[in-house]
Write an enzyme that holds these catalytic residues in place. Structure first.
Site, short mmCIF file in Angstrom:
data_model
loop_
_atom_site.label_atom_id
_atom_site.label_comp_id
_atom_site.label_asym_id
_atom_site.label_seq_id
_atom_site.Cartn_x
_atom_site.Cartn_y
_atom_site.Cartn_z
N GLU A 65 1.73 -10.44 0.04
CA GLU A 65 2.11 -9.04 0.25
C GLU A 65 3.44 -8.96 0.99
O GLU A 65 3.64 -9.58 2.03
CB GLU A 65 1.04 -8.30 1.06
CG GLU A 65 1.35 -6.82 1.21
CD GLU A 65 0.21 -6.04 1.85
OE1 GLU A 65 0.15 -4.82 1.65
OE2 GLU A 65 -0.60 -6.65 2.57
N HIS A 118 1.24 -8.98 -4.20
CA HIS A 118 0.21 -8.01 -3.77
C HIS A 118 0.91 -6.68 -3.47
O HIS A 118 1.21 -6.34 -2.33
CB HIS A 118 -0.51 -8.53 -2.52
CG HIS A 118 -1.65 -7.66 -2.10
ND1 HIS A 118 -2.94 -7.82 -2.55
CD2 HIS A 118 -1.70 -6.59 -1.25
CE1 HIS A 118 -3.73 -6.91 -1.99
NE2 HIS A 118 -2.98 -6.14 -1.20
N ASP A 171 0.83 -1.19 0.00
CA ASP A 171 0.00 0.00 0.00
C ASP A 171 0.88 1.25 0.00
O ASP A 171 2.08 1.18 -0.21
CB ASP A 171 -0.93 -0.01 1.21
CG ASP A 171 -0.16 -0.22 2.53
OD1 ASP A 171 1.08 -0.02 2.53
OD2 ASP A 171 -0.79 -0.58 3.53
N ASP A 229 0.31 -18.37 -5.49
CA ASP A 229 0.88 -17.18 -6.14
C ASP A 229 -0.25 -16.39 -6.78
O ASP A 229 -0.47 -16.42 -7.99
CB ASP A 229 1.92 -17.61 -7.18
CG ASP A 229 2.73 -16.44 -7.70
OD1 ASP A 229 2.60 -15.32 -7.14
OD2 ASP A 229 3.50 -16.62 -8.66
#
Length: 597
Positions: free
Chosen positions: A448, A387, A83, A439
């Site tokens: 992530e 991610h 993020d 995956d």
């Protein structure tokens, strides 16, 4: 697109094997190479104006106005994970881990020419912390809103989500964050002291305004001031330092780190009037360590069938990397004191702690049932659907039009294809309790990466690399390298020149090193690909079969046994050469051309 079949046009690097060899995969890993990649992850996570020395070229400037709405400049620092929030607590923990590595592993990092990279990674964080601490009793602890950020999938360079900053002061307390930041600054001051004493002093002055156990332990080590040691002793029971026996170490639970850091004082014979309390700290340090080694009278950590430390489902590898680093550190402290670890199940030599650390490192780098390296960009097989917003969306230098919040989900997040940008050095969340890894970009619990998970790897890999030594460009070896024996492989150049191609490709193969380990001889193979034609070739894809060891210089395509040149080397100009390297014991790999443009 030109395509060629396997045996008819393919080129195989078929070398006569005169030495009887086994087919087992090499049971060592290139810790030096893995170490270098971890620094690339920190560059990929940078917020702010990027320097000219930036090596991760798919990133650009971002977050340049952070803090301005609150009247303070908070440009810089690191994004937390996949993020774009700058969370102070895990960022500070990451900087502390990097600094601990720089302090305790100075010899190893300097010997591998990685100290400057380590200090640069630290400084990107500490420069931000200095900005975030503009006056006494004020600390800006977060930039960005986690809720709104997580509802958008966009590049950092395109951010339109809230960049609200949150601060700690007398009206908004947050002792845990303040203590972690103080610890990070104190540890960083130690890291910089031999190289930049004035910057070290600045860091220390900012660090001295908090006195929790973790901060006090680092401040004592940084200053030698008994005041901080007394604080850690006086508050040992009240704050849980001598009361909590832990089986994990992380950004959110640092008791084991405090306990091992203070045990060092005792092991050095410097406990003085505080010896009694420091022994209580050491008992808890031993509890954690013995639990990791499964010699704690039944109160042990859980491990997967493949031997990975397993704490919880979400981002489990962060606990394994941190514990492995901590045991490598404690192994050194015990060795320096010429003593053993006292566990309920018996005395344990310091080497056993390092062996545990190595087992976790090797699992991370591919010694697992999936044959998967969980460090992105390392080895022949690693996660390709991470991610991570920046990795999963085409670079701003490739797609210059902005990618908005919803468009990112529709066009990029849900794609089944591999990420357009390889986020080298990112440690993903990792497999489940049965060693299974999916995956899948949407599987954020496993796919992530985080700052706090990757940071301990710097100390871990540098320690293991230093213990094993290095050869030829930093490739680690278990034992002494020797010249290739006469009765071994014979390397010969091979030319690939099918009549249809008009672009002859020559492969020049050589064996640059070999060594014995675990009764097997391993070889470092270097293969030069040369374009002997009069025009460029691009999108070259190779098929590599019978590969049982790690490979560097090529990227997997996601198709079985298929590799391609890295993104920055998509085209070979006329006369240009490019090389890749692989290491294995037993029969050599077979390389053939599948296609090119």
């Amino acid at each position: 697109m030109k395509k060629f079949g396997g045996s008819l046009f393919g080129v195989s690097l078929l070398l006569t094997v005169l030495l009887a060899t086994a087919t087992a995969a090499a049971e060592y890993y290139n810790y030096g190479n893995a170490l270098d990649k971890t620094f690339l992850f920190f560059e990929a996570q940078r917020s702010g104006k990027l320097p000219a020395t930036q090596r991760v070229k798919w990133r650009s400037h971002s977050g340049l106005k952070d803090g301005l709405a609150q009247g303070v400049s908070l440009e810089g620092g690191y994004y937390d994970a996949g993020d774009h929030v700058k969370f102070g607590l895990p960022m500070a923990f990451a900087v502390t881990m990097l600094s601990w590595a720089a302090v305790d592993n100075r010899k190893e990092l300097s010997g591998s020419n990685q100290m400057q990279q380590t200090l640069s990674s630290i400084k990107w964080g500490t420069d931000y912390f200095i900005k975030a601490h503009p006056q006494p009793n004020v600390l800006w602890g977060q930039v960005g809103d986690g809720e709104s950020d997580h509802y958008c999938w966009m590049r950092a360079e395109d951010m339109t989500t809230s960049r609200t900053a949150y601060k700690l002061d007398q009206y908004h307390p947050g002792s845990d964050l303040a203590g972690e930041t103080a610890a990070a600054l104190a540890a960083a001051s130690l890291a910089f002291k031999p190289f930049n004493s004035s910057y070290s002093a600045i860091l220390l002055s900012h660090a001295k305004e908090d006195e929790l156990l973790w901060a006090a332990a680092w401040l004592h080590r940084a200053t030698g001031d008994q005041y901080y040691l007394k604080y850690a002793v006086d508050n040992a029971g009240y704050m849980g330092g001598t009361g909590w026996g832990m089986k994990e170490f992380s950004w959110d639970n640092k008791y084991a780190g405090v306990q091992i850091l203070l045990s060092k004082i005792l092991l050095e014979g410097k406990g003085g009037v505080y010896t009694s309390t420091l022994k209580q700290y050491q008992m808890k340090a031993n509890y954690f360590t013995c639990a990791c080694l499964k010699k704690n009278g039944g109160y042990n950590i859980q491990t997967t069938p493949g031997g990975l430390m397993y704490v919880r489902e979400w981002n489990n590898l962060q606990y394994a990397s941190a514990a492995a680093f901590l045991l490598a550190v404690y192994s050194d402290y015990l060795s320096a004191a010429n003593t053993k670890l006292n566990c309920p199940d018996g005395w344990v030599p310091p080497q056993a702690l390092l062996d545990f650390a190595r087992s976790q490192a090797d699992y991370i780098l591919g010694k697992n049932s999936q044959g998967m390296s969980y460090l992105v960009g390392y080895g022949p097989k690693y996660p390709i659907r991470v991610h991570h917003r920046g990795a999963s969306i085409a670079s701003i230098f490739v797609q210059r039009s902005s990618v908005n919040c919803v468009q990112g989900f529709d066009s990029w997040y849900r794609r089944s294809q591999a990420d357009p940008n390889v986020i080298h050095g990112a440690l993903v969340g990792g497999p489940d309790h049965n060693d299974y890894y999916s995956d899948d970009r949407t599987n954020y619990e496993q796919s992530e990466p985080t700052l706090s998970g990757t940071a301990p790897l710097v100390g871990l890999f540098s320690k293991l690399s230093g213990k094993l030594g290095s050869y030829g460009g930093g490739y680690s070896k278990p034992y002494q390298t020797t010249k290739p024996p006469a009765s071994s492989y014979k390397a010969t150049p091979t030319t690939y020149s099918p009549k249809q191609s008009g672009a002859p490709i020559e492969f020049l193969h050589s064996i640059t090193a070999n060594w014995m380990a675990w009764n097997t001889r391993y070889y470092r193979h270097k293969v030069i690909i040369k374009n002997n034609s009069q025009k460029p070739i691009s999108d070259l894809k190779l098929k590599i079969e019978d590969l049982s060891g790690p490979i560097w210089g090529l990227n997997p395509t996601g198709q079985k046994n298929t590799y391609q040149l890295p993104q920055w080397q998509k085209t070979l100009r006329a006369g240009q050469a490019y090389d890749f390297v692989y290491v294995q014991g037993g029969p050599q790999a077979k390389v053939s051309v599948l296609s090119y443009n």
